[in-house]
Design a protein around this motif. Structure first.
Motif, PDB file in Angstrom:
ATOM      1  N   ARG A 185      -6.098  -1.801  -5.148  1.00 30.96           N
ATOM      2  CA  ARG A 185      -4.853  -1.194  -5.619  1.00 30.96           C
ATOM      3  C   ARG A 185      -3.658  -1.861  -4.966  1.00 30.96           C
ATOM      4  O   ARG A 185      -3.634  -2.085  -3.750  1.00 30.96           O
ATOM      5  CB  ARG A 185      -4.814   0.300  -5.309  1.00 30.96           C
ATOM      6  CG  ARG A 185      -3.597   0.997  -5.923  1.00 30.96           C
ATOM      7  CD  ARG A 185      -3.552   2.456  -5.556  1.00 30.96           C
ATOM      8  NE  ARG A 185      -3.260   2.641  -4.141  1.00 30.96           N
ATOM      9  CZ  ARG A 185      -3.305   3.820  -3.518  1.00 30.96           C
ATOM     10  NH1 ARG A 185      -3.658   4.905  -4.195  1.00 30.96           N
ATOM     11  NH2 ARG A 185      -3.020   3.914  -2.233  1.00 30.96           N
ATOM     12  N   LYS A 240       5.903   9.501   0.076  1.00 34.67           N
ATOM     13  CA  LYS A 240       5.631   8.398  -0.845  1.00 34.67           C
ATOM     14  C   LYS A 240       6.929   7.954  -1.511  1.00 34.67           C
ATOM     15  O   LYS A 240       7.747   7.286  -0.914  1.00 34.67           O
ATOM     16  CB  LYS A 240       4.543   8.806  -1.834  1.00 34.67           C
ATOM     17  CG  LYS A 240       3.222   9.112  -1.111  1.00 34.67           C
ATOM     18  CD  LYS A 240       2.063   9.355  -2.039  1.00 34.67           C
ATOM     19  CE  LYS A 240       0.794   9.661  -1.248  1.00 34.67           C
ATOM     20  NZ  LYS A 240      -0.401   9.780  -2.104  1.00 34.67           N
ATOM     21  N   LEU A 291       2.564   1.041  -9.395  1.00 32.99           N
ATOM     22  CA  LEU A 291       1.276   0.662  -8.798  1.00 32.99           C
ATOM     23  C   LEU A 291       0.281   0.363  -9.905  1.00 32.99           C
ATOM     24  O   LEU A 291       0.396   0.852 -11.024  1.00 32.99           O
ATOM     25  CB  LEU A 291       0.755   1.732  -7.841  1.00 32.99           C
ATOM     26  CG  LEU A 291       0.299   3.094  -8.362  1.00 32.99           C
ATOM     27  CD1 LEU A 291      -1.132   3.064  -8.897  1.00 32.99           C
ATOM     28  CD2 LEU A 291       0.401   4.145  -7.280  1.00 32.99           C
ATOM     29  N   GLY A 325      -1.338   3.839 -12.070  1.00 33.88           N
ATOM     30  CA  GLY A 325       0.102   3.998 -12.209  1.00 33.88           C
ATOM     31  C   GLY A 325       0.564   4.552 -13.538  1.00 33.88           C
ATOM     32  O   GLY A 325       1.772   4.548 -13.820  1.00 33.88           O
ATOM     33  N   GLY A 367       1.204   3.397  -2.273  1.00 35.68           N
ATOM     34  CA  GLY A 367       0.542   4.544  -2.867  1.00 35.68           C
ATOM     35  C   GLY A 367      -0.111   5.422  -1.820  1.00 35.68           C
ATOM     36  O   GLY A 367      -0.336   6.610  -2.058  1.00 35.68           O
ATOM     37  N   SER A 400       0.421  -1.331  -4.687  1.00 32.83           N
ATOM     38  CA  SER A 400       1.479  -0.354  -4.935  1.00 32.83           C
ATOM     39  C   SER A 400       2.772  -0.839  -4.300  1.00 32.83           C
ATOM     40  O   SER A 400       2.810  -1.214  -3.128  1.00 32.83           O
ATOM     41  CB  SER A 400       1.091   1.025  -4.409  1.00 32.83           C
ATOM     42  OG  SER A 400       0.470   0.957  -3.143  1.00 32.83           O
ATOM     43  N   ASP A 411       0.829  -1.208   0.000  1.00 32.84           N
ATOM     44  CA  ASP A 411       0.000   0.000   0.000  1.00 32.84           C
ATOM     45  C   ASP A 411       0.864   1.259   0.000  1.00 32.84           C
ATOM     46  O   ASP A 411       0.576   2.244   0.670  1.00 32.84           O
ATOM     47  CB  ASP A 411      -0.938  -0.004   1.209  1.00 32.84           C
ATOM     48  CG  ASP A 411      -2.019   1.064   1.098  1.00 32.84           C
ATOM     49  OD1 ASP A 411      -2.264   1.564  -0.021  1.00 32.84           O
ATOM     50  OD2 ASP A 411      -2.614   1.418   2.135  1.00 32.84           O
ATOM     51  N   GLN A 434       2.676  11.121  -6.561  1.00 36.40           N
ATOM     52  CA  GLN A 434       3.011   9.704  -6.739  1.00 36.40           C
ATOM     53  C   GLN A 434       4.299   9.512  -7.535  1.00 36.40           C
ATOM     54  O   GLN A 434       4.909   8.443  -7.483  1.00 36.40           O
ATOM     55  CB  GLN A 434       1.865   8.976  -7.468  1.00 36.40           C
ATOM     56  CG  GLN A 434       0.603   8.804  -6.665  1.00 36.40           C
ATOM     57  CD  GLN A 434       0.752   7.839  -5.499  1.00 36.40           C
ATOM     58  OE1 GLN A 434       1.665   7.028  -5.454  1.00 36.40           O
ATOM     59  NE2 GLN A 434      -0.149   7.938  -4.538  1.00 36.40           N
ATOM     60  N   ASN A 484      -2.584   7.670  -9.218  1.00 39.06           N
ATOM     61  CA  ASN A 484      -2.580   6.865  -8.001  1.00 39.06           C
ATOM     62  C   ASN A 484      -3.591   5.717  -8.088  1.00 39.06           C
ATOM     63  O   ASN A 484      -3.801   5.009  -7.105  1.00 39.06           O
ATOM     64  CB  ASN A 484      -2.877   7.729  -6.774  1.00 39.06           C
ATOM     65  CG  ASN A 484      -4.338   8.132  -6.676  1.00 39.06           C
ATOM     66  OD1 ASN A 484      -4.947   8.535  -7.667  1.00 39.06           O
ATOM     67  ND2 ASN A 484      -4.908   8.031  -5.484  1.00 39.06           N
TER      68      ASN A 484
END
Length: 381
Positions: free
Chosen positions: A357, A205, A308, A157, A12, A359, A10, A183, A154
């Motif tokens: 999602r 991030k 991601l 990707g 992201g 990431s 996670d 991101q 996000n």
């Protein structure tokens, strides 16, 4: 340093793990007396200020070789976007936005649109949300007051073709450009040849720093006014006017010295990626796309793919899948709309309530991806 295998997918939302240097700095920052930036001559405060200016220099290079004095450090991309948008004269004008924007852009825009009224247009794009630069060249007009581009989605990707966008929008048409790199920065740097009027960024991030730090670059500091004014350590005798000097002009109040100093350690200790896009294709994308009941949201071309992506199952809910991964395999992902309903509208997943999602982190290895792939195969069958 961390669990093995690494089951956190996670990044992201926020990156994890952080480097030991970041954790150590956060734990011991207040072992010595630290004052606020520009308000103390204590040796430890002066040292912290030097470190923050080093950080500003490093960020300037990563943002395309910009002037470090024109980089403002604050709480992050959302504050930066609000600072910029709330100061622009938009009434009756036309704005272009990319089709994968986050609510950090959409909510301020619609709040301002309700107050002053302006025309909001979405840039033409391919099915994955990547901007169609040739159609954009035909449709955009020099009278546009601002164009906003999310450098990396996000949700799926997708990385936008920044050089082409800057060439068409900024150079050919002379339209001011705001680039959201929340991101993007850390996984990628802004190319040195590309120029933007505003660049917002996050520290927690891709840069692998702590939460609550980030900022923005502004090419022309006189083009906007500060959102927040107050004490900033200079011209204290004047309580009427806000100083014009940069970056103090946009730095009222006590900055997050702890967070910024920890971000210094993150930037000083970069982490090499343990996987490549070809690994993501081989281990994750290809097997998932063989499942007739699974749909992937990712870049159509691997060269535009960031670390991601999202997926959904035609029968199972996103939260059902995410909960199964967490309870059965201790794998952490994120389900839902990811604060980006426009992106989900563009990709056709808004009415489904979003996606699952996944990431990635530079700390992930091929073995971690293989474990994730096996868990996904079990949960999605």
């Amino acid at each position: 340093m961390t669990q093995s295998p690494l089951l956190y997918f996670d990044n992201g939302t926020t990156s994890w793990p952080k480097s030991p240097a970041v954790s150590n700095r956060l734990a011991h920052y207040y072992d010595n007396p630290i004052g606020s930036y520009g308000r103390s001559t204590a040796p430890s405060t002066l040292e912290a200020m030097v470190r923050i200016e080093w950080l500003r220099d490093q960020l300037a290079q990563r943002l395309g070789g910009v002037n470090p004095e024109q980089i403002v450090l604050n709480s992050g991309a959302t504050e930066s976007i609000n600072t910029i948008l709330n100061s622009l004269q938009l009434e009756g004008r036309t704005l272009w936005i990319s089709p994968l924007e986050h609510n950090a852009v959409m909510r301020p825009l619609h709040r301002l649109k309700a107050k002053m009224g302006f025309n909001l247009r979405i840039m033409p794009a391919y099915g994955d949300g990547r901007i169609d630069v040739e159609r954009l060249r035909q449709e955009a007009r020099p009278s546009t007051s601002l164009a906003i581009v999310n450098a990396e989605s996000n949700v799926n990707g997708v990385i936008q073709p920044l050089t082409d966008i800057a060439s068409i929008i900024g150079e050919d048409l002379g339209i001011p450009l705001l680039l959201d790199t929340a991101q993007y920065l850390g996984y990628n740097d802004i190319p040195q040849s590309v120029s933007f009027d505003y660049i917002v960024f996050s520290g927690h991030k891709g840069l692998l720093g702590p939460t609550g730090v980030g900022g923005f670059f502004i090419k022309n500091p006189k083009s906007i006014e500060p959102l927040i004014v107050g004490g900033n350590g200079i011209h204290s005798e004047n309580y009427i006017d806000t100083p014009l000097e940069m970056p103090e002009r946009f730095s009222a109040g006590t900055p997050n010295m702890l967070g910024l100093d920890a971000l210094v350690e993150a930037v000083k200790n970069p982490v090499s990626w343990g996987t490549l896009p070809q690994d993501w294709e081989e281990i994750l994308f290809a097997p998932l796309e063989k499942n007739p009941e699974v749909r992937l949201l990712r870049a159509q071309k691997l060269e535009y793919q960031g670390p991601l992506f999202s997926l959904y199952h035609v029968q199972k809910r996103a939260d059902e899948i995410a909960n199964a991964l967490r309870h059965q395999y201790n794998i952490l992902v994120r389900d839902g709309l990811h604060c980006a309903p426009l992106a989900h509208q563009t990709l056709g997943t808004l009415e489904r309530g979003g996606t699952v999602r996944i990431s990635l982190s530079p700390y992930h290895t091929r073995k971690d991806l293989q474990l994730l792939a096996q868990a996904l195969e079990d949960v999605l069958r």
